[in-house]
Design a protein around this motif. Structure first.
Motif, PDB file in Angstrom:
ATOM      1  N   PRO A  42       0.870  -1.228   0.022  1.00  0.00           N
ATOM      2  CA  PRO A  42      -0.062  -0.003  -0.181  1.00  0.00           C
ATOM      3  C   PRO A  42       0.869   1.387   0.075  1.00  0.00           C
ATOM      4  N   GLU A  43       0.510   1.988  -1.046  1.00  0.00           N
ATOM      5  CA  GLU A  43       1.685   3.194  -1.256  1.00  0.00           C
ATOM      6  C   GLU A  43       1.514   4.326  -0.114  1.00  0.00           C
ATOM      7  N   ASN A  44       0.131   4.642   0.467  1.00  0.00           N
ATOM      8  CA  ASN A  44       0.109   5.540   1.647  1.00  0.00           C
ATOM      9  C   ASN A  44      -0.648   5.073   2.836  1.00  0.00           C
ATOM     10  N   MET A  46      -1.429   2.218   4.798  1.00  0.00           N
ATOM     11  CA  MET A  46      -1.018   1.872   6.301  1.00  0.00           C
ATOM     12  C   MET A  46       0.003   2.657   6.876  1.00  0.00           C
ATOM     13  N   LYS A  47       0.441   3.932   6.222  1.00  0.00           N
ATOM     14  CA  LYS A  47       1.504   4.904   6.751  1.00  0.00           C
ATOM     15  C   LYS A  47       0.418   5.380   8.383  1.00  0.00           C
ATOM     16  N   ILE A  48       1.271   6.185   9.108  1.00  0.00           N
ATOM     17  CA  ILE A  48       0.599   6.140  10.552  1.00  0.00           C
ATOM     18  C   ILE A  48      -0.346   7.463  10.413  1.00  0.00           C
ATOM     19  N   GLY A  79       3.405  -4.543   4.401  1.00  0.00           N
ATOM     20  CA  GLY A  79       2.879  -3.450   5.339  1.00  0.00           C
ATOM     21  C   GLY A  79       3.936  -2.268   5.473  1.00  0.00           C
ATOM     22  N   HIS A  80       3.607  -0.972   4.966  1.00  0.00           N
ATOM     23  CA  HIS A  80       4.597  -0.068   5.135  1.00  0.00           C
ATOM     24  C   HIS A  80       3.682   1.143   5.760  1.00  0.00           C
ATOM     25  N   THR A  81       4.043   1.702   6.629  1.00  0.00           N
ATOM     26  CA  THR A  81       5.261   1.264   7.493  1.00  0.00           C
ATOM     27  C   THR A  81       4.702   1.799   8.912  1.00  0.00           C
ATOM     28  N   SER A  86       8.199  10.779   9.052  1.00  0.00           N
ATOM     29  CA  SER A  86       7.438  11.417   8.171  1.00  0.00           C
ATOM     30  C   SER A  86       5.895  10.759   8.183  1.00  0.00           C
ATOM     31  N   GLN A  87       5.035  11.702   7.442  1.00  0.00           N
ATOM     32  CA  GLN A  87       3.467  11.199   7.551  1.00  0.00           C
ATOM     33  C   GLN A  87       2.979  10.709   8.749  1.00  0.00           C
ATOM     34  N   GLN A  88       3.111  11.513  10.075  1.00  0.00           N
ATOM     35  CA  GLN A  88       2.845  11.246  11.182  1.00  0.00           C
ATOM     36  C   GLN A  88       1.662  12.288  11.259  1.00  0.00           C
ATOM     37  N   ASN A 126      11.077   3.053   8.931  1.00  0.00           N
ATOM     38  CA  ASN A 126      11.565   3.521   7.693  1.00  0.00           C
ATOM     39  C   ASN A 126      12.418   4.779   7.743  1.00  0.00           C
ATOM     40  N   GLU A 127      13.328   4.762   6.950  1.00  0.00           N
ATOM     41  CA  GLU A 127      14.246   5.912   6.914  1.00  0.00           C
ATOM     42  C   GLU A 127      14.497   6.529   8.155  1.00  0.00           C
ATOM     43  N   ALA A 128      15.405   5.850   8.904  1.00  0.00           N
ATOM     44  CA  ALA A 128      15.866   6.300  10.272  1.00  0.00           C
ATOM     45  C   ALA A 128      17.109   6.908   9.923  1.00  0.00           C
ATOM     46  N   THR A 234      12.727  -2.653  -2.715  1.00  0.00           N
ATOM     47  CA  THR A 234      11.253  -2.376  -2.040  1.00  0.00           C
ATOM     48  C   THR A 234      10.556  -1.200  -2.717  1.00  0.00           C
ATOM     49  N   GLU A 235      11.289  -0.316  -3.611  1.00  0.00           N
ATOM     50  CA  GLU A 235      10.517   1.007  -4.045  1.00  0.00           C
ATOM     51  C   GLU A 235      11.093   1.458  -5.327  1.00  0.00           C
ATOM     52  N   LEU A 236      11.455   0.372  -6.264  1.00  0.00           N
ATOM     53  CA  LEU A 236      12.251   0.711  -7.395  1.00  0.00           C
ATOM     54  C   LEU A 236      11.668   1.424  -8.495  1.00  0.00           C
ATOM     55  N   VAL A 264       8.332  -2.389  -7.538  1.00  0.00           N
ATOM     56  CA  VAL A 264       8.334  -1.252  -8.093  1.00  0.00           C
ATOM     57  C   VAL A 264       7.531  -0.202  -7.374  1.00  0.00           C
ATOM     58  N   TRP A 265       7.786   1.065  -7.768  1.00  0.00           N
ATOM     59  CA  TRP A 265       6.934   1.940  -6.765  1.00  0.00           C
ATOM     60  C   TRP A 265       5.938   2.426  -7.647  1.00  0.00           C
ATOM     61  N   GLY A 266       5.018   1.579  -8.121  1.00  0.00           N
ATOM     62  CA  GLY A 266       3.909   2.104  -8.929  1.00  0.00           C
ATOM     63  C   GLY A 266       3.721   1.357 -10.265  1.00  0.00           C
TER      64      GLY A 266
HETATM   65  O1  G3I Z   1      -4.669  12.079  -0.416  1.00  0.00           O
HETATM   66  C1  G3I Z   1      -4.347  13.657   0.060  1.00  0.00           C
HETATM   67  C2  G3I Z   1      -5.536  14.435  -0.670  1.00  0.00           C
HETATM   68  O2  G3I Z   1      -6.752  14.317  -0.071  1.00  0.00           O
HETATM   69  C3  G3I Z   1      -5.093  15.763  -0.656  1.00  0.00           C
HETATM   70  O3  G3I Z   1      -6.011  16.672  -1.246  1.00  0.00           O
HETATM   71  C4  G3I Z   1      -3.779  15.884  -1.280  1.00  0.00           C
HETATM   72  C5  G3I Z   1      -3.311  17.576  -1.384  1.00  0.00           C
HETATM   73  O4  G3I Z   1      -2.018  17.363  -1.106  1.00  0.00           O
HETATM   74  O5  G3I Z   1      -2.718  15.242  -0.857  1.00  0.00           O
HETATM   75  C6  G3I Z   1      -3.089  13.727  -0.819  1.00  0.00           C
HETATM   76  O6  G3I Z   1      -2.117  13.001  -0.166  1.00  0.00           O
HETATM   77  C7  G3I Z   1      -0.898  13.190  -0.870  1.00  0.00           C
HETATM   78  C8  G3I Z   1      -0.535  11.460  -0.846  1.00  0.00           C
HETATM   79  O7  G3I Z   1       0.632  11.278  -1.514  1.00  0.00           O
HETATM   80  C9  G3I Z   1      -1.656  10.645  -1.680  1.00  0.00           C
HETATM   81  O8  G3I Z   1      -1.589  11.059  -3.021  1.00  0.00           O
HETATM   82  C10 G3I Z   1       0.279  13.621  -0.112  1.00  0.00           C
HETATM   83  O9  G3I Z   1       0.147  14.988   0.103  1.00  0.00           O
HETATM   84  C11 G3I Z   1       1.492  13.239  -0.621  1.00  0.00           C
HETATM   85  O10 G3I Z   1       2.541  14.014   0.367  1.00  0.00           O
HETATM   86  C12 G3I Z   1       1.557  11.733  -0.681  1.00  0.00           C
HETATM   87  O11 G3I Z   1       3.110  11.517  -1.263  1.00  0.00           O
HETATM   88  C13 G3I Z   1       3.474  10.250  -0.875  1.00  0.00           C
HETATM   89  C14 G3I Z   1       4.700  10.521  -0.314  1.00  0.00           C
HETATM   90  O12 G3I Z   1       5.347   8.937  -0.043  1.00  0.00           O
HETATM   91  C15 G3I Z   1       4.584  10.999   1.137  1.00  0.00           C
HETATM   92  O13 G3I Z   1       5.689  10.976   1.948  1.00  0.00           O
HETATM   93  C16 G3I Z   1       3.653   9.388  -2.148  1.00  0.00           C
HETATM   94  O14 G3I Z   1       2.279   9.166  -2.585  1.00  0.00           O
HETATM   95  C17 G3I Z   1       4.374   8.071  -2.085  1.00  0.00           C
HETATM   96  O15 G3I Z   1       4.537   7.590  -3.368  1.00  0.00           O
HETATM   97  C18 G3I Z   1       5.619   8.411  -1.181  1.00  0.00           C
HETATM   98  O16 G3I Z   1       6.325   7.226  -1.034  1.00  0.00           O
HETATM   99  C19 G3I Z   1       7.368   7.056  -0.178  1.00  0.00           C
HETATM  100  C20 G3I Z   1       7.518   6.069   0.579  1.00  0.00           C
HETATM  101  O17 G3I Z   1       6.518   6.089   1.713  1.00  0.00           O
HETATM  102  C21 G3I Z   1       8.694   6.160   1.461  1.00  0.00           C
HETATM  103  N1  G3I Z   1      10.093   6.019   0.463  1.00  0.00           N
HETATM  104  C22 G3I Z   1       9.957   7.135  -0.400  1.00  0.00           C
HETATM  105  C23 G3I Z   1       8.529   7.151  -1.134  1.00  0.00           C
HETATM  106  C24 G3I Z   1       8.780   8.371  -2.146  1.00  0.00           C
HETATM  107  O18 G3I Z   1       8.773   9.267  -1.550  1.00  0.00           O
END
Ligand code: G3I
Length: 302
Positions: A42-44, A46-48, A79-81, A86-88, A126-128, A234-236, A264-266
């Motif tokens: 799951p790209e986002n 399962m994040k906190i 599961g990630h993460t 970040s994304q707290q 993740n990313e510590a 994990t995220e190529l 791959v990451w998408g």
């Molecule tokens: O869902 C909301 C939406 O409701 C809102 O209107 C919009 C406005 O900004 O934001 C949307 O959320 C975004 C979310 O992706 C879903 O599209 C967030 O802003 C945006 O920050 C988030 O980005 C994600 C990013 O992690 C955040 O750190 C990317 O999709 C995701 O691909 C990326 O993945 C990370 C891995 O978890 C960790 N490794 C790096 C990788 C790339 O940054």
């Protein structure tokens, strides 16, 4: 054949992709997902911030949708993460000290328990590590709760789901000579020597072009594996999806027995967090790119 089937034929490896719940209603997307991959992250969802938007109020709807789609097709789930700077959610960003440490422990316990039996691997932390070039930890509210926060996270995850494989995941840990890679390596070595539960290391592998793929990548994979952990890519994604770099990454994984798979990451370029860079294996309209063929050929023959 397909990426997932060809990877599975190589000693049961996985070939996965990041999946966004919002795209599961797009049949062009799910057609490729369902055909090509045997694992999802799951790209986002399962994040906190997604799973505990308010303290002690857990929200699993979007994550559960991805899990049920994937498991219905026999795919494994990463599961990630569970613990990340970040994304707290806002409530967590404002905590510190013992209150934050306890919130982290509660979060890991609740989420890993919810998904118990459904998640094969967890990116527990993740990313510590820092990008400063000195192999040190990244400063964060979690790090300021004490240097043992990572091992506490792993022990907590093990207690909540004893069957899940527990991974540490990071980026810019691809070049064996990099201080950041060495910092993570020393942590894993230390955890293994002290019996802290850790099963796998994830190399995110976001490459900014063919030239940023390091020639010693295979050494990095085999060096971590020699510590007694599995290694996962994990995220190529690679800017402009050069065929040579995609081939090399695939062959490097195949050359290391404990490299158990690639995610791959998408799926399509339009699904990428770097959609302007065309870094993935499928065009925005769902066509197979040259890099797709390179990866599949390597999986079949490499
Ligand atoms: O869902 C909301 C939406 O409701 C809102 O209107 C919009 C406005 O900004 O934001 C949307 O959320 C975004 C979310 O992706 C879903 O599209 C967030 O802003 C945006 O920050 C988030 O980005 C994600 C990013 O992690 C955040 O750190 C990317 O999709 C995701 O691909 C990326 O993945 C990370 C891995 O978890 C960790 N490794 C790096 C990788 C790339 O940054």
């Amino acid at each position: 054949t397909t990426l997932g089937a060809s990877a599975a034929a190589r000693d049961g490896r996985f070939f996965g992709t990041a999946v966004a719940a919002s795209r599961l209603s797009d049949t062009a997307y799910t057609t490729i997902l369902d055909r090509e991959f045997n694992a999802v992250t799951p790209e986002n969802e399962m994040k906190i911030d997604a799973t505990e938007p308010n303290q002690n109020q857990f929200s699993y709807t979007n994550a559960d949708r991805i899990v049920s789609h994937a498991r219905g097709l026999g795919m494994q789930v990463r599961g990630h993460t569970l613990a990340w700077h970040s994304q707290q959610p806002g409530w967590m960003q404002s905590l510190s000290g013992t209150a934050l440490r306890n919130a982290m422990i509660n979060h890991i316990t609740q989420v890993a328990t919810h998904f118990r039996g459904q998640v094969t691997w967890w990116d527990v932390v993740n990313e510590a590590y820092s990008d400063a070039g000195d192999g040190s930890r990244r400063d964060s509210n979690l790090q300021r709760t004490g240097n043992d926060w990572i091992e506490v996270a792993f022990r907590t995850a093990r207690a909540a789901d004893p069957d899940a494989k527990l991974c540490y995941n990071d980026y810019n840990t691809d070049n064996w000579s990099a201080a950041k890679t060495q910092g993570v390596y020393r942590m894993v070595q230390d955890f293994k020597s002290r019996g802290v539960p850790i099963d796998c290391v994830g190399l995110q592998s976001h490459f900014t072009g063919g030239s940023s793929y390091p020639s010693n990548y295979r050494t990095t994979l085999s060096s971590f594996a020699a510590l007694g952990v599995d290694v996962h890519i994990t995220e190529l994604d690679i800017t402009n999806a050069p065929t040579a770099a995609y081939t090399n990454v695939t062959n490097d994984c195949l050359a290391v027995a404990r490299c158990k798979g690639i995610t791959v990451w998408g799926i399509r370029d339009s699904d990428s967090w770097r959609s302007g860079e065309s870094p993935l294996l499928f065009t925005s309209s769902g066509g197979k790119k040259a890099a797709y063929t390179s990866v599949l050929t390597a999986l079949n023959n490499g």
